[in-house]
Motif scaffolding. Structure first.
Motif, PDB file in Angstrom:
ATOM      1  N   ARG A   5      50.579  37.755  46.593  1.00  0.00           N
ATOM      2  CA  ARG A   5      49.673  38.798  47.005  1.00  0.00           C
ATOM      3  C   ARG A   5      48.172  38.457  46.900  1.00  0.00           C
ATOM      4  N   GLU A   8      46.049  42.562  43.990  1.00  0.00           N
ATOM      5  CA  GLU A   8      46.982  43.407  43.294  1.00  0.00           C
ATOM      6  C   GLU A   8      46.087  44.105  42.038  1.00  0.00           C
ATOM      7  N   ARG A  10      45.981  46.108  38.645  1.00  0.00           N
ATOM      8  CA  ARG A  10      46.937  45.860  37.633  1.00  0.00           C
ATOM      9  C   ARG A  10      46.653  46.942  36.745  1.00  0.00           C
TER      10      ARG A  10
END
Ligand code: MRU
Length: 354
Positions: A5, A8, A10
Motif C-alpha cells: 500500500r 495507509e 492507521r
C-alpha cells in the motif's frame, strides 16, 4: 489488489511505503504530524499526483484527530494552517491542491455540529477520496481498452501504478487492465531520469503483476519506435490545463514528439481530479524545480564534474497538439479539448452529486 500500500490510515498515524528505497528495501514509515508528512511529500517518500493528494487528505484528517481544539472555529483554523503547509509541498500536481481544497470545503459544511463531528467528517472525506481514486483508476483502465489492440507494444513514462495512486494506477493501470484482459501486451518502460521512477518503481510493479516489459533509457524511445514498432504511448499527468496542454514527468514532452514523428498515438491517462479548468494553458502551470543532486548523482555516486552547471525541472508540458486523447474515468476526451475536458469534469461532478 496489490499486496503493498502506498498510503495507509492507521487510526493515529499515516503509513507510507518509502518509495525512495524501492526496489531494494520495502520499508514503511509512520507519520503522526502533518509537517513531517509535508516534508515526506516534498522528499518523495510518497509521489505521484493522486497519491500525494490522498496523503494530504489523510494529513488533514490526522490534524483534526490530534487537535485539542474545543470548538469548530478553532479546529477549522488549525485545518486551514495545515492545509497551507501540505499544499505547498509540491507545486505542479493539481491533485494535491484539489484534495486539500475538497477537505477544506467539507470542513465548512453547515451541518457539522461540533469538533467530534468535524473530526469524523474529515476522516470520512479522506477515506472517500482514497476509495474514489481506486474506483477511478480501474474505470480509466476499462475505458482505455478500445484504444489498446491485442498484442500491443506500449511505451510508458515514469511510474503511474499502485505506488503513484492509492491503488491500481492510471497509465500503468491501462497496461495492467490490458494484461488482465489477456491482450498480451508488452510495455517498454522509460527509466525516467533523474529519479528513475520507471526503472525502479514501474518495473517493480510489473514484475509482481507478471506483465511482460523491457526497461529502456529515456533516449531510446525513438530507436524503439523506428526499429521495433510501437502501437501506442500512455503516460500519466500532474495537471491537464483547460486547453489540453499537459504537465507530466520530465521527458514526457520528448516522448510525445518522438511519437508524433512516428505517427504513434500518444495517450494521457487522467482522473478528472487532474484536469484543472482554472489553468488556461500549459504556460500557466508552475513547474517544480528540484535540487541539482538528483542530476549530479546516480545512486549516490557523483557523475558530473565538480562545478558543472545543472538544471532539474521535475516536469515538462506537452502541448495538446501532440496528445491523441485523454483517457478519464468518465470517458475518452479528444480534441478540441476545450470542450471535451470540460464535459468530463461536468460528468464527474454530476456523478459525485448523486
Ligand atoms: O515526481 P513524481 O514521481 O511525483 O511524478 C509523477 C508523475 O509525473 C506521474 O506521471 C503523475 O503524477 C501521474 S501518477 C498516476
Amino acid at each position: 489488489m496489490t499486496t503493498y500500500r502506498s498510503i495507509e490510515w492507521r487510526g493515529d498515524s499515516i503509513r507510507l511505503l518509502d518509495q525512495r528505497r524501492l526496489p531494494h528495501v520495502t520499508e514503511y514509515l509512520d507519520f503522526t504530524d502533518y509537517r513531517a508528512l509535508a516534508d515526506a511529500i516534498q522528499a518523495m517518500v510518497v509521489r505521484g499526483a493522486p497519491a500525494i493528494g490522498a496523503a494530504a487528505a489523510y494529513g488533514l484528517a490526522l490534524t483534526a484527530a490530534q487537535s485539542q481544539a474545543q470548538d469548530v472555529a478553532a479546529l477549522s483554523g488549525e485545518l486551514v494552517g495545515a492545509a497551507a503547509v501540505l499544499r505547498a509541498a509540491r507545486p505542479t500536481a493539481v491533485n494535491l491542491a484539489w484534495a486539500v481544497d475538497r477537505m477544506l470545503r467539507c470542513s465548512v459544511e453547515p451541518d457539522i455540529a461540533g469538533v467530534d463531528a468535524l473530526r469524523e467528517a474529515m476522516l470520512d472525506e479522506a477515506n472517500a477520496i482514497a476509495a474514489e481514486d481506486v474506483r477511478t483508476n480501474r474505470q480509466i483502465g476499462l475505458n482505455a481498452m478500445e484504444l489498446v489492440p491485442q498484442g500491443a507494444t506500449i511505451i510508458h513514462h515514469c511510474n503511474t501504478g499502485s505506488l503513484a495512486t492509492v491503488d491500481y494506477g492510471t497509465a500503468l493501470g491501462v497496461i495492467r487492465t490490458a494484461h488482465e484482459q489477456g491482450k498480451q501486451v508488452h510495455a517498454y518502460l522509460d527509466e525516467t531520469r533523474p529519479r528513475l521512477q520507471g526503472a525502479a518503481l514501474s518495473a517493480w510493479e510489473l514484475i509482481q503483476l507478471g506483465v511482460p516489459h523491457t526497461v529502456i533509457v529515456d533516449g531510446a524511445s525513438g530507436h524503439i519506435m523506428r526499429t521495433r514498432g510501437v502501437d501506442l504511448c500512455v503516460v500519466g499527468c500532474d495537471r491537464v490545463a483547460a486547453n489540453g496542454d499537459t504537465a507530466n514527468k520530465i521527458g514526457t514532452y520528448n516522448l510525445a514528439l518522438v511519437a508524433h514523428a512516428h505517427g504513434v498515438p500518444f495517450y494521457v491517462a487522467a482522473p478528472t481530479s487532474t484536469i484543472d479548468l482554472a489553468t488556461p494553458t500549459g504556460d500557466d502551470i508552475a513547474i517544480e524545480e528540484r535540487g541539482p543532486e538528483e542530476v549530479t548523482t546516480i545512486g549516490g555516486v557523483q557523475v558530473t564534474p565538480a562545478g558543472a552547471d545543472v538544471a532539474n525541472p521535475a516536469f515538462d508540458v506537452t502541448p495538446a497538439a501532440y496528445i491523441t486523447a485523454v483517457i478519464t474515468e468518465m470517458g475518452i476526451a479528444r480534441p478540441p479539448y476545450g470542450e471535451s475536458l470540460r464535459r468530463m469534469v461536468e460528468l464527474a461532478e454530476e456523478e459525485r452529486a448523486v
